[in-house]
Enzyme design. Structure first.
Site, short mmCIF file in Angstrom:
data_model
loop_
_atom_site.label_atom_id
_atom_site.label_comp_id
_atom_site.label_asym_id
_atom_site.label_seq_id
_atom_site.Cartn_x
_atom_site.Cartn_y
_atom_site.Cartn_z
N HIS A 16 -12.47 -1.11 0.67
CA HIS A 16 -12.27 -2.50 0.20
C HIS A 16 -13.22 -2.74 -0.97
CE1 HIS A 16 -11.17 -6.62 0.30
NE2 HIS A 16 -11.65 -7.01 1.46
N HIS A 58 -3.33 0.74 -3.77
CA HIS A 58 -3.57 -0.60 -3.23
C HIS A 58 -2.55 -0.85 -2.14
CE1 HIS A 58 -4.18 -4.92 -3.04
NE2 HIS A 58 -5.35 -4.69 -3.62
N ASP A 85 -10.89 -2.20 -9.33
CA ASP A 85 -12.22 -1.62 -9.29
C ASP A 85 -12.40 -0.45 -10.24
OD1 ASP A 85 -13.32 -3.30 -7.40
OD2 ASP A 85 -12.26 -2.26 -5.80
N1 ACO Z 1 -5.98 9.14 -3.84
C1 ACO Z 1 -5.12 10.05 -3.35
N2 ACO Z 1 -4.12 9.77 -2.49
C2 ACO Z 1 -3.99 8.49 -2.10
C3 ACO Z 1 -4.85 7.47 -2.57
C4 ACO Z 1 -5.86 7.84 -3.47
N3 ACO Z 1 -6.72 6.91 -3.95
N4 ACO Z 1 -4.49 6.29 -2.01
C5 ACO Z 1 -3.44 6.55 -1.21
N5 ACO Z 1 -3.13 7.88 -1.28
C6 ACO Z 1 -2.01 8.54 -0.62
C7 ACO Z 1 -2.25 8.72 0.87
O1 ACO Z 1 -2.89 9.95 1.13
C8 ACO Z 1 -0.85 8.65 1.40
O2 ACO Z 1 -0.22 9.88 1.13
P1 ACO Z 1 0.87 10.47 2.15
O3 ACO Z 1 2.02 9.48 2.14
O4 ACO Z 1 1.24 11.80 1.58
O5 ACO Z 1 0.20 10.56 3.49
C9 ACO Z 1 -0.18 7.60 0.52
O6 ACO Z 1 -0.89 7.66 -0.74
C10 ACO Z 1 -0.24 6.18 1.07
O7 ACO Z 1 -1.61 5.88 1.37
P2 ACO Z 1 -2.08 4.89 2.50
O8 ACO Z 1 -3.47 5.23 2.91
O9 ACO Z 1 -1.03 4.82 3.58
O10 ACO Z 1 -2.06 3.51 1.73
P3 ACO Z 1 -2.78 2.19 2.19
O11 ACO Z 1 -1.96 1.08 1.63
O12 ACO Z 1 -3.03 2.19 3.65
O13 ACO Z 1 -4.21 2.28 1.46
C11 ACO Z 1 -5.98 2.00 -0.06
C12 ACO Z 1 -4.56 1.55 0.37
C13 ACO Z 1 -6.96 1.91 1.11
C14 ACO Z 1 -6.49 1.09 -1.18
C15 ACO Z 1 -5.88 3.48 -0.57
O14 ACO Z 1 -4.98 3.57 -1.65
C16 ACO Z 1 -7.25 4.05 -0.95
O15 ACO Z 1 -7.98 4.55 -0.09
N6 ACO Z 1 -7.62 3.98 -2.28
C17 ACO Z 1 -8.91 4.43 -2.71
C18 ACO Z 1 -9.97 3.38 -2.39
C19 ACO Z 1 -9.87 2.16 -3.29
O16 ACO Z 1 -9.77 2.26 -4.49
N7 ACO Z 1 -9.99 0.97 -2.65
C20 ACO Z 1 -9.96 -0.31 -3.37
C21 ACO Z 1 -8.79 -1.12 -2.95
S1 ACO Z 1 -8.66 -2.53 -3.99
C22 ACO Z 1 -9.78 -3.64 -3.38
O17 ACO Z 1 -10.20 -3.64 -2.25
C23 ACO Z 1 -10.25 -4.64 -4.36
#
Ligand code: ACO
Length: 399
Positions: free
Chosen positions: A238, A279, A337
């Site tokens: 987050h 996201h 971010d």
């Molecule tokens: N890098 C690589 N792969 C990713 C990333 C990433 N940053 N984010 C998601 N994926 C992949 C997952 O591995 C998954 O792949 P799969 O379908 O093959 O298993 C798919 O994309 C979907 O990911 P989920 O985790 O199901 O997506 P969710 O909506 O639950 O997560 C989140 C969203 C937590 C933001 C995620 O994208 C992440 O961890 N990003 C990196 C951290 C980040 O930047 N957070 C800031 C969020 S914005 C904020 O809070 C202001």
């Protein structure tokens, strides 16, 4: 499509929705997001227009009250916020109880919760004027508390707020001035800070805002509810992501290493994720990221750092990810971010303060949602669970 399941609540049927992917917890008139189209509106106004034409305190007024202020209302609001920037002297003694090397988010959780102990007047949450004072106190005091945390970590004397400065100028003054040296605030930095505050001000029912609403639904003290929001924001999935982005860019170190990190992000046996990408709601370009990228260019060009190695790595990473089928298929775009960390680093803000600045900015969103909930009819939040433990059994002695 919206399925209203309220009528099913009492006859044993409930929805099981881990991560609340498809569950709306409330009605709200504050913020609208269309994640597929990359749209973010506050009270109907597009975020890019607010970032261009508004300033943070005006956006705060809009989020809290529902309409932009008239010039007179704005003047009064700005003056009121300025008048509440000081914190009770005893709070400084409270801060001294923490270790100097504590993470500032750990101190902020404690300090903001402690506001409930220091400001016990005007705490009848059924009265709109009391809720307004709680909101104003929070908006006013967050920069003072945040900058004090920073000074404490540096073992430097605290700088008191200067009410003739704007909100963002005052924050930069409290962060960087010392008793021996005036800090002349660069207007490009002040504008960039103000943009960062606006772009993080609210984002409907994210984890921290939902936490504030859930805590508030029991009738808890508003300062304690905001402390719960700060705790939730701290996590790297987050608000902690902007700190993690910068750490990642520093680890990549050179454009020649980008491919290796992209491969790690795609490897399902490796927990590494490309920080600042993806996201839960946006499955298109985050509209805040576009503004942040422009602001980043402005700050780095002001400093003559347009060739900054971290910025070059960030831009190349963005370009590669936008062309890579893995990221395209999963709709993983840069989020807000991705660029904010580079801007803050250029201004001289240490990474440990990034999430604190996010918390400062988001405080208006949290308190606006809390206020909206308390104003309307609401129930205590109480999700159900799917029990997967052992069935009933006898305690050994009773066999
Ligand atoms: N890098 C690589 N792969 C990713 C990333 C990433 N940053 N984010 C998601 N994926 C992949 C997952 O591995 C998954 O792949 P799969 O379908 O093959 O298993 C798919 O994309 C979907 O990911 P989920 O985790 O199901 O997506 P969710 O909506 O639950 O997560 C989140 C969203 C937590 C933001 C995620 O994208 C992440 O961890 N990003 C990196 C951290 C980040 O930047 N957070 C800031 C969020 S914005 C904020 O809070 C202001």
């Amino acid at each position: 499509d919206v399925i209203d399941v309220r009528s099913l609540g009492s006859n044993g049927i409930f929805t099981y929705d881990p991560g609340f992917m498809s569950t709306g917890s409330c009605e709200s008139a504050i913020t609208y997001i269309d994640g597929d189209a990359g749209i973010l509106l506050h009270r109907g106004y597009p975020i890019a227009q607010l970032a261009e034409h508004s300033d943070y305190l005006e956006t705060c007024y809009l989020l809290l009250h529902g309409e932009l202020p008239t010039p007179e209302e704005k003047e009064t609001f700005v003056k009121t916020v300025s008048n509440h920037t000081m914190v009770n002297q005893s709070m400084y003694k409270f801060i001294e109880g923490f270790r100097n090397d504590a993470h500032p988010m750990a101190i902020m959780c404690g300090l903001v919760g402690a506001l409930s102990a220091f400001y016990q007047d005007h705490m009848d949450i059924t009265k709109p004027e009391h809720r307004e004072i709680a909101a104003v106190r929070l908006i006013s005091k967050m920069p003072t508390l945040a900058a004090t945390c920073y000074k404490y970590s540096k073992e430097q004397p605290v700088m008191y707020p200067r009410n003739e400065l704007s909100y963002s100028e005052n924050f930069l003054h409290m962060m960087f001035a010392t008793p021996c040296e005036e800090y002349v605030v660069n207007p490009v930095f002040a504008k960039a800070m103000d943009r960062i505050f606006i772009l993080h001000a609210d984002h409907e029912q994210n984890a921290s805002t939902s936490t504030v609403r859930l805590a508030g639904s029991s009738g808890a003290n508003p300062f304690a509810c905001i402390a719960a929001g700060i705790a939730t924001l701290w996590g790297p999935a987050h608000g902690g992501a902007n700190e993690a982005v910068l750490t990642m860019l520093e680890e990549i170190g050179d454009e020649s290493n980008i491919d290796e990190f992209i491969a790690k992000a795609k490897d399902k046996n490796d927990p590494f994720r490309l920080m600042g990408f993806g996201h839960r709601v946006y499955k298109n370009f985050d509209p805040r990221a576009k503004v942040m990228r422009e602001t980043c260019d402005e700050v780095l060009s002001e400093l003559g750092l347009s060739n900054d190695p971290l910025l070059k790595i960030a831009k190349r990473l963005e370009q590669i990810a936008l062309e890579d089928p893995y990221f395209i298929e999963r709709k993983l775009y840069p989020n807000v971010d991705f660029y904010s960390g580079i801007i803050m680093k250029a201004i001289g803000i240490p990474t440990s303060m990034f999430t604190v600045i996010f918390a400062m900015s988001r405080t208006i969103g949290w308190i606006s949602h809390w206020n909206e909930m308390i104003t309307g009819p609401y129930k205590i939040g109480r999700p159900r669970q799917l029990y997967v433990g052992v069935p009933e059994r006898d305690y050994p002695e009773a066999k």
